[in-house]
Write an enzyme that holds these catalytic residues in place. Structure first.
Site, PDB file in Angstrom:
ATOM      1  N   LYS A  16     -14.466  15.074   8.978  1.00 28.41           N
ATOM      2  CA  LYS A  16     -13.567  16.221   8.895  1.00 28.41           C
ATOM      3  C   LYS A  16     -13.646  17.103  10.147  1.00 28.41           C
ATOM      4  O   LYS A  16     -14.581  16.984  10.950  1.00 28.41           O
ATOM      5  CB  LYS A  16     -13.898  17.029   7.634  1.00 28.41           C
ATOM      6  CG  LYS A  16     -13.665  16.245   6.324  1.00 28.41           C
ATOM      7  CD  LYS A  16     -13.899  17.147   5.115  1.00 28.41           C
ATOM      8  CE  LYS A  16     -13.665  16.399   3.805  1.00 28.41           C
ATOM      9  NZ  LYS A  16     -13.809  17.305   2.639  1.00 28.41           N
ATOM     10  N   TYR A  42      -4.364  15.307  -0.432  1.00 27.22           N
ATOM     11  CA  TYR A  42      -5.168  16.027  -1.431  1.00 27.22           C
ATOM     12  C   TYR A  42      -4.343  16.488  -2.631  1.00 27.22           C
ATOM     13  O   TYR A  42      -4.738  17.430  -3.324  1.00 27.22           O
ATOM     14  CB  TYR A  42      -5.863  17.225  -0.774  1.00 27.22           C
ATOM     15  CG  TYR A  42      -7.134  16.864  -0.022  1.00 27.22           C
ATOM     16  CD1 TYR A  42      -8.258  16.387  -0.699  1.00 27.22           C
ATOM     17  CD2 TYR A  42      -7.230  17.008   1.360  1.00 27.22           C
ATOM     18  CE1 TYR A  42      -9.434  16.059  -0.026  1.00 27.22           C
ATOM     19  CE2 TYR A  42      -8.405  16.690   2.043  1.00 27.22           C
ATOM     20  CZ  TYR A  42      -9.498  16.217   1.342  1.00 27.22           C
ATOM     21  OH  TYR A  42     -10.657  15.906   1.996  1.00 27.22           O
ATOM     22  N   ASN A  53     -17.009  20.550   4.580  1.00 20.69           N
ATOM     23  CA  ASN A  53     -18.183  19.760   4.208  1.00 20.69           C
ATOM     24  C   ASN A  53     -18.280  18.421   4.919  1.00 20.69           C
ATOM     25  O   ASN A  53     -18.838  17.464   4.383  1.00 20.69           O
ATOM     26  CB  ASN A  53     -18.274  19.630   2.680  1.00 20.69           C
ATOM     27  CG  ASN A  53     -17.087  18.913   2.088  1.00 20.69           C
ATOM     28  OD1 ASN A  53     -16.171  18.526   2.797  1.00 20.69           O
ATOM     29  ND2 ASN A  53     -17.105  18.714   0.775  1.00 20.69           N
ATOM     30  N   HIS A  63     -15.446  12.999   4.005  1.00 17.21           N
ATOM     31  CA  HIS A  63     -14.765  12.621   2.762  1.00 17.21           C
ATOM     32  C   HIS A  63     -15.204  11.224   2.375  1.00 17.21           C
ATOM     33  O   HIS A  63     -15.517  10.405   3.231  1.00 17.21           O
ATOM     34  CB  HIS A  63     -13.242  12.613   2.980  1.00 17.21           C
ATOM     35  CG  HIS A  63     -12.483  11.995   1.840  1.00 17.21           C
ATOM     36  ND1 HIS A  63     -12.203  12.687   0.682  1.00 17.21           N
ATOM     37  CD2 HIS A  63     -11.982  10.734   1.666  1.00 17.21           C
ATOM     38  CE1 HIS A  63     -11.544  11.884  -0.155  1.00 17.21           C
ATOM     39  NE2 HIS A  63     -11.399  10.690   0.420  1.00 17.21           N
ATOM     40  N   GLU A  75      -5.973   5.472  -0.615  1.00 17.94           N
ATOM     41  CA  GLU A  75      -6.303   6.276   0.566  1.00 17.94           C
ATOM     42  C   GLU A  75      -6.310   5.431   1.834  1.00 17.94           C
ATOM     43  O   GLU A  75      -5.891   5.895   2.902  1.00 17.94           O
ATOM     44  CB  GLU A  75      -7.651   6.974   0.363  1.00 17.94           C
ATOM     45  CG  GLU A  75      -7.578   8.050  -0.718  1.00 17.94           C
ATOM     46  CD  GLU A  75      -8.912   8.733  -0.999  1.00 17.94           C
ATOM     47  OE1 GLU A  75      -8.932   9.647  -1.839  1.00 17.94           O
ATOM     48  OE2 GLU A  75      -9.937   8.360  -0.370  1.00 17.94           O
TER      49      GLU A  75
HETATM   50  P1  DAT Z   1     -15.384  15.512  -2.833  1.00 13.67           P
HETATM   51  O1  DAT Z   1     -14.876  15.686  -1.421  1.00 13.67           O
HETATM   52  O2  DAT Z   1     -16.881  15.609  -2.904  1.00 13.67           O
HETATM   53  O3  DAT Z   1     -14.834  14.289  -3.516  1.00 13.67           O
HETATM   54  P2  DAT Z   1     -13.490  17.049  -4.425  1.00 13.67           P
HETATM   55  O4  DAT Z   1     -12.658  15.808  -4.471  1.00 13.67           O
HETATM   56  O5  DAT Z   1     -13.804  17.731  -5.707  1.00 13.67           O
HETATM   57  O6  DAT Z   1     -14.873  16.787  -3.661  1.00 13.67           O
HETATM   58  O7  DAT Z   1     -12.768  18.138  -3.513  1.00 13.67           O
HETATM   59  C1  DAT Z   1     -12.097  17.745  -2.311  1.00 13.67           C
HETATM   60  C2  DAT Z   1     -12.464  18.716  -1.215  1.00 13.67           C
HETATM   61  O8  DAT Z   1     -11.970  20.007  -1.550  1.00 13.67           O
HETATM   62  C3  DAT Z   1     -13.963  18.924  -0.999  1.00 13.67           C
HETATM   63  O9  DAT Z   1     -14.520  17.941  -0.171  1.00 13.67           O
HETATM   64  C4  DAT Z   1     -14.001  20.288  -0.392  1.00 13.67           C
HETATM   65  C5  DAT Z   1     -12.882  21.008  -1.107  1.00 13.67           C
HETATM   66  N1  DAT Z   1     -13.380  21.751  -2.278  1.00 13.67           N
HETATM   67  C6  DAT Z   1     -13.619  21.247  -3.511  1.00 13.67           C
HETATM   68  N2  DAT Z   1     -14.059  22.190  -4.360  1.00 13.67           N
HETATM   69  C7  DAT Z   1     -14.091  23.330  -3.640  1.00 13.67           C
HETATM   70  C8  DAT Z   1     -14.450  24.682  -3.923  1.00 13.67           C
HETATM   71  N3  DAT Z   1     -14.879  25.049  -5.147  1.00 13.67           N
HETATM   72  N4  DAT Z   1     -14.357  25.602  -2.929  1.00 13.67           N
HETATM   73  C9  DAT Z   1     -13.919  25.250  -1.689  1.00 13.67           C
HETATM   74  N5  DAT Z   1     -13.563  24.001  -1.345  1.00 13.67           N
HETATM   75  C10 DAT Z   1     -13.648  23.056  -2.307  1.00 13.67           C
HETATM   76 MG    MG Z   2     -12.886  13.827  -3.995  1.00 12.31          MG
END
Ligand code: DAT
Ligand code: MG
Length: 138
Positions: free
Chosen positions: A9, A49, A112, A115, A126
């Site tokens: 990212k 997303y 973070n 991905h 994807e």
């Molecule tokens: P992951 O990337 O671990 O699969 P996810 O699919 O739940 O997590 O969410 C996609 C992305 O969205 C994640 O990498 C970072 C962002 N995100 C998720 N939950 C969040 C939150 N509570 N606050 C801020 N960003 C968030």
């Molecule tokens: Mg995810």
């Protein structure tokens, strides 16, 4: 063998962790089927997303993901989806186990670093978001 789609990212690219993360991909025994460096348009980040549309972090996530370049890769390995998720750690770096990529490099839950697909079905979707079939090595 199975596949997963990974992204390095914008925060990790800006913080110069492309090399560290690709080294980890190789050490973990993944085969790279496809690899690209690109900058997403915001509309494309929103499409990628879209399962998160309407959640409070969605707009900022899509803005962050499209503000500067990323690396995307299609990877192959036994148990690829789960193995990569184990390597990257929890979504929130504060909860990620020591030694995971997010524990080492991530700035925050939103920024973070990496991905990883969450299922074999989503990995295929994807991968096809970023790669035509002929762009993947056979
Ligand atoms: P992951 O990337 O671990 O699969 P996810 O699919 O739940 O997590 O969410 C996609 C992305 O969205 C994640 O990498 C970072 C962002 N995100 C998720 N939950 C969040 C939150 N509570 N606050 C801020 N960003 C968030
Ligand atoms: Mg995810």
């Amino acid at each position: 063998m199975s596949r997963t789609l990974i992204m390095i990212k914008p925060d990790a690219v800006k913080n110069k962790h492309i090399g560290d993360i690709i080294t980890r991909i190789e050490k973990e025994g993944f085969k790279i089927l496809g690899l690209k460096f690109l900058k997403l348009a915001e509309v494309d980040a929103k499409q990628f997303y879209k399962v998160h549309a309407g959640r409070p972090f969605y707009d900022e996530l899509c803005k962050d993901m499209s503000e500067s370049p990323i690396v995307v890769a299609a990877l192959e390995r036994e148990n690829a989806v789960q193995h990569w998720r184990d390597v990257i750690g929890a979504t929130d770096p504060k909860e990620a186990k020591p030694g995971t990529i997010r524990a080492m490099f991530a700035e925050s839950k939103g920024k973070n670093s990496v991905h990883g697909s969450d299922s074999d079905e989503n990995a295929d979707l994807e991968i096809s978001f970023y790669f035509k079939d002929y762009e993947l090595v056979k």
